[in-house]
Design a protein around this motif. Structure first.
Motif, PDB file in Angstrom:
ATOM      1  N   VAL A  74      -6.863  36.722 -35.011  1.00  0.00           N
ATOM      2  CA  VAL A  74      -8.280  36.342 -34.955  1.00  0.00           C
ATOM      3  C   VAL A  74      -8.905  36.492 -36.335  1.00  0.00           C
ATOM      4  CG1 VAL A  74     -10.541  36.921 -33.996  1.00  0.00           C
ATOM      5  CG2 VAL A  74      -8.528  36.841 -32.500  1.00  0.00           C
ATOM      6  N   ALA A  75      -8.679  37.617 -36.979  1.00  0.00           N
ATOM      7  CA  ALA A  75      -9.260  37.843 -38.308  1.00  0.00           C
ATOM      8  C   ALA A  75      -8.755  36.818 -39.314  1.00  0.00           C
ATOM      9  CB  ALA A  75      -8.941  39.262 -38.792  1.00  0.00           C
ATOM     10  N   ALA A  76      -7.466  36.494 -39.253  1.00  0.00           N
ATOM     11  CA  ALA A  76      -6.893  35.522 -40.190  1.00  0.00           C
ATOM     12  C   ALA A  76      -7.500  34.139 -39.999  1.00  0.00           C
ATOM     13  CB  ALA A  76      -5.376  35.455 -40.016  1.00  0.00           C
ATOM     14  N   VAL A  77      -7.607  33.697 -38.757  1.00  0.00           N
ATOM     15  CA  VAL A  77      -8.133  32.356 -38.485  1.00  0.00           C
ATOM     16  C   VAL A  77      -9.619  32.276 -38.849  1.00  0.00           C
ATOM     17  CG1 VAL A  77      -8.583  30.639 -36.684  1.00  0.00           C
ATOM     18  CG2 VAL A  77      -6.375  31.810 -36.779  1.00  0.00           C
ATOM     19  N   VAL A  78     -10.382  33.295 -38.483  1.00  0.00           N
ATOM     20  CA  VAL A  78     -11.810  33.293 -38.825  1.00  0.00           C
ATOM     21  C   VAL A  78     -11.988  33.258 -40.335  1.00  0.00           C
ATOM     22  CG1 VAL A  78     -13.922  34.683 -38.774  1.00  0.00           C
ATOM     23  CG2 VAL A  78     -12.587  34.367 -36.685  1.00  0.00           C
ATOM     24  N   THR A  79     -11.225  34.069 -41.050  1.00  0.00           N
ATOM     25  CA  THR A  79     -11.347  34.115 -42.513  1.00  0.00           C
ATOM     26  C   THR A  79     -10.884  32.810 -43.147  1.00  0.00           C
ATOM     27  OG1 THR A  79     -11.062  36.507 -42.464  1.00  0.00           O
ATOM     28  CG2 THR A  79     -10.718  35.422 -44.586  1.00  0.00           C
ATOM     29  N   ALA A  80      -9.775  32.267 -42.668  1.00  0.00           N
ATOM     30  CA  ALA A  80      -9.291  30.989 -43.204  1.00  0.00           C
ATOM     31  C   ALA A  80     -10.300  29.876 -42.978  1.00  0.00           C
ATOM     32  CB  ALA A  80      -7.940  30.634 -42.585  1.00  0.00           C
ATOM     33  N   SER A  81     -11.034  29.951 -41.875  1.00  0.00           N
ATOM     34  CA  SER A  81     -12.008  28.892 -41.565  1.00  0.00           C
ATOM     35  C   SER A  81     -13.160  28.845 -42.570  1.00  0.00           C
ATOM     36  CB  SER A  81     -12.558  29.047 -40.145  1.00  0.00           C
ATOM     37  OG  SER A  81     -13.462  30.128 -40.060  1.00  0.00           O
ATOM     38  N   THR A  82     -13.338  29.902 -43.336  1.00  0.00           N
ATOM     39  CA  THR A  82     -14.378  29.924 -44.369  1.00  0.00           C
ATOM     40  C   THR A  82     -13.885  29.294 -45.670  1.00  0.00           C
ATOM     41  OG1 THR A  82     -13.794  32.087 -45.328  1.00  0.00           O
ATOM     42  CG2 THR A  82     -15.288  32.076 -43.406  1.00  0.00           C
ATOM     43  N   GLY A  83     -12.612  28.914 -45.717  1.00  0.00           N
ATOM     44  CA  GLY A  83     -12.037  28.366 -46.939  1.00  0.00           C
ATOM     45  C   GLY A  83     -11.472  29.433 -47.851  1.00  0.00           C
ATOM     46  N   ALA A  84     -11.355  30.664 -47.352  1.00  0.00           N
ATOM     47  CA  ALA A  84     -10.834  31.767 -48.157  1.00  0.00           C
ATOM     48  C   ALA A  84      -9.395  31.510 -48.580  1.00  0.00           C
ATOM     49  CB  ALA A  84     -10.922  33.067 -47.362  1.00  0.00           C
ATOM     50  N   ASP A  85      -8.987  32.161 -49.672  1.00  0.00           N
ATOM     51  CA  ASP A  85      -7.615  32.005 -50.148  1.00  0.00           C
ATOM     52  C   ASP A  85      -6.659  32.883 -49.347  1.00  0.00           C
ATOM     53  OD1 ASP A  85      -7.905  34.611 -51.172  1.00  0.00           O
ATOM     54  OD2 ASP A  85      -7.959  33.955 -53.261  1.00  0.00           O
ATOM     55  N   LEU A  86      -5.362  32.747 -49.625  1.00  0.00           N
ATOM     56  CA  LEU A  86      -4.331  33.451 -48.869  1.00  0.00           C
ATOM     57  C   LEU A  86      -4.487  34.968 -48.976  1.00  0.00           C
ATOM     58  CD1 LEU A  86      -1.794  33.364 -47.116  1.00  0.00           C
ATOM     59  CD2 LEU A  86      -0.447  33.099 -49.216  1.00  0.00           C
ATOM     60  N   ALA A  87      -4.821  35.470 -50.144  1.00  0.00           N
ATOM     61  CA  ALA A  87      -4.984  36.919 -50.304  1.00  0.00           C
ATOM     62  C   ALA A  87      -6.107  37.452 -49.418  1.00  0.00           C
ATOM     63  CB  ALA A  87      -5.251  37.270 -51.768  1.00  0.00           C
ATOM     64  N   ALA A  88      -7.199  36.728 -49.323  1.00  0.00           N
ATOM     65  CA  ALA A  88      -8.317  37.154 -48.473  1.00  0.00           C
ATOM     66  C   ALA A  88      -7.951  37.073 -47.001  1.00  0.00           C
ATOM     67  CB  ALA A  88      -9.555  36.311 -48.764  1.00  0.00           C
ATOM     68  N   VAL A  89      -7.199  36.055 -46.615  1.00  0.00           N
ATOM     69  CA  VAL A  89      -6.761  35.915 -45.232  1.00  0.00           C
ATOM     70  C   VAL A  89      -5.828  37.069 -44.868  1.00  0.00           C
ATOM     71  CG1 VAL A  89      -5.420  34.474 -43.638  1.00  0.00           C
ATOM     72  CG2 VAL A  89      -7.109  33.425 -45.169  1.00  0.00           C
ATOM     73  N   GLU A  90      -4.885  37.381 -45.765  1.00  0.00           N
ATOM     74  CA  GLU A  90      -3.978  38.509 -45.539  1.00  0.00           C
ATOM     75  C   GLU A  90      -4.750  39.820 -45.419  1.00  0.00           C
ATOM     76  OE1 GLU A  90       0.042  38.639 -47.610  1.00  0.00           O
ATOM     77  OE2 GLU A  90      -1.152  37.390 -48.972  1.00  0.00           O
ATOM     78  N   ALA A  91      -5.703  40.040 -46.318  1.00  0.00           N
ATOM     79  CA  ALA A  91      -6.483  41.283 -46.300  1.00  0.00           C
ATOM     80  C   ALA A  91      -7.280  41.415 -45.010  1.00  0.00           C
ATOM     81  CB  ALA A  91      -7.404  41.335 -47.517  1.00  0.00           C
ATOM     82  N   ALA A  92      -7.880  40.344 -44.557  1.00  0.00           N
ATOM     83  CA  ALA A  92      -8.662  40.391 -43.321  1.00  0.00           C
ATOM     84  C   ALA A  92      -7.768  40.710 -42.125  1.00  0.00           C
ATOM     85  CB  ALA A  92      -9.387  39.064 -43.107  1.00  0.00           C
ATOM     86  N   ALA A  93      -6.595  40.088 -42.082  1.00  0.00           N
ATOM     87  CA  ALA A  93      -5.674  40.347 -40.977  1.00  0.00           C
ATOM     88  C   ALA A  93      -5.189  41.792 -41.009  1.00  0.00           C
ATOM     89  CB  ALA A  93      -4.498  39.376 -41.038  1.00  0.00           C
ATOM     90  N   ALA A  94      -4.824  42.281 -42.176  1.00  0.00           N
ATOM     91  CA  ALA A  94      -4.334  43.660 -42.306  1.00  0.00           C
ATOM     92  C   ALA A  94      -5.426  44.667 -41.964  1.00  0.00           C
ATOM     93  CB  ALA A  94      -3.805  43.900 -43.712  1.00  0.00           C
TER      94      ALA A  94
END
Length: 139
Positions: A111-131
């Motif tokens: 959920v955190a990864a998809v929500v963050t990716a939907s903002t256009g965030a980069d891979l590092a931000a998506v990984e950080a949100a998921a972790a």
């Protein structure tokens, strides 16, 4: 899958031992992301024969299907799913460039990864949100 094939969004692959679990978590994460930009998400669950397990072929196909050029985040449910993804990454040519195995809880991390990716965030931000989902407390 996404209708935004031209956008460079981080793709998400959800690897579970169960096709139904992978598909349901993908549906949940996309639904909770709201009406924003559609993130390319692909479940990779079970084996080619519909049994419980993991499949390198299904994982590789899912990763290729969500690759939009901004990287691919792979989340897994249990041990052998992790080992299968690590083996694919070690081979070097089975997964798209810039594919990362993310150490995160499966449902909350997805959920955190998809929500963050939907903002256009980069891979590092998506990984950080998921972790970061490891820190979510329920009680």
């Amino acid at each position: 899958m996404s209708d935004d094939k031209g956008k460079q969004l981080v793709g998400i692959v959800l690897v579970s031992h169960s096709a139904q679990v992978a598909a349901s978590v993908a549906e949940l994460a996309q639904g909770l992301a709201g009406g924003g930009t559609a993130v390319p998400v692909a479940p990779a669950g079970g084996t080619e024969g519909g049994e419980l397990g993991t499949s390198a072929e299904l994982i590789a196909a899912a990763a290729a299907s969500v690759d939009r050029g901004a990287g691919v985040a792979v989340l897994t449910d249990l041990g052998s799913a992790v080992l299968t993804v690590k083996a694919l990454l070690a081979e070097g040519d089975e997964l798209p460039d810039n594919t990362h195995l993310v150490d995160a809880p499966f449902v909350e991390g997805a959920v955190a990864a998809v929500v963050t990716a939907s903002t256009g965030a980069d891979l590092a931000a998506v990984e950080a949100a998921a972790a970061e989902a490891y820190t979510y407390r329920k009680v």
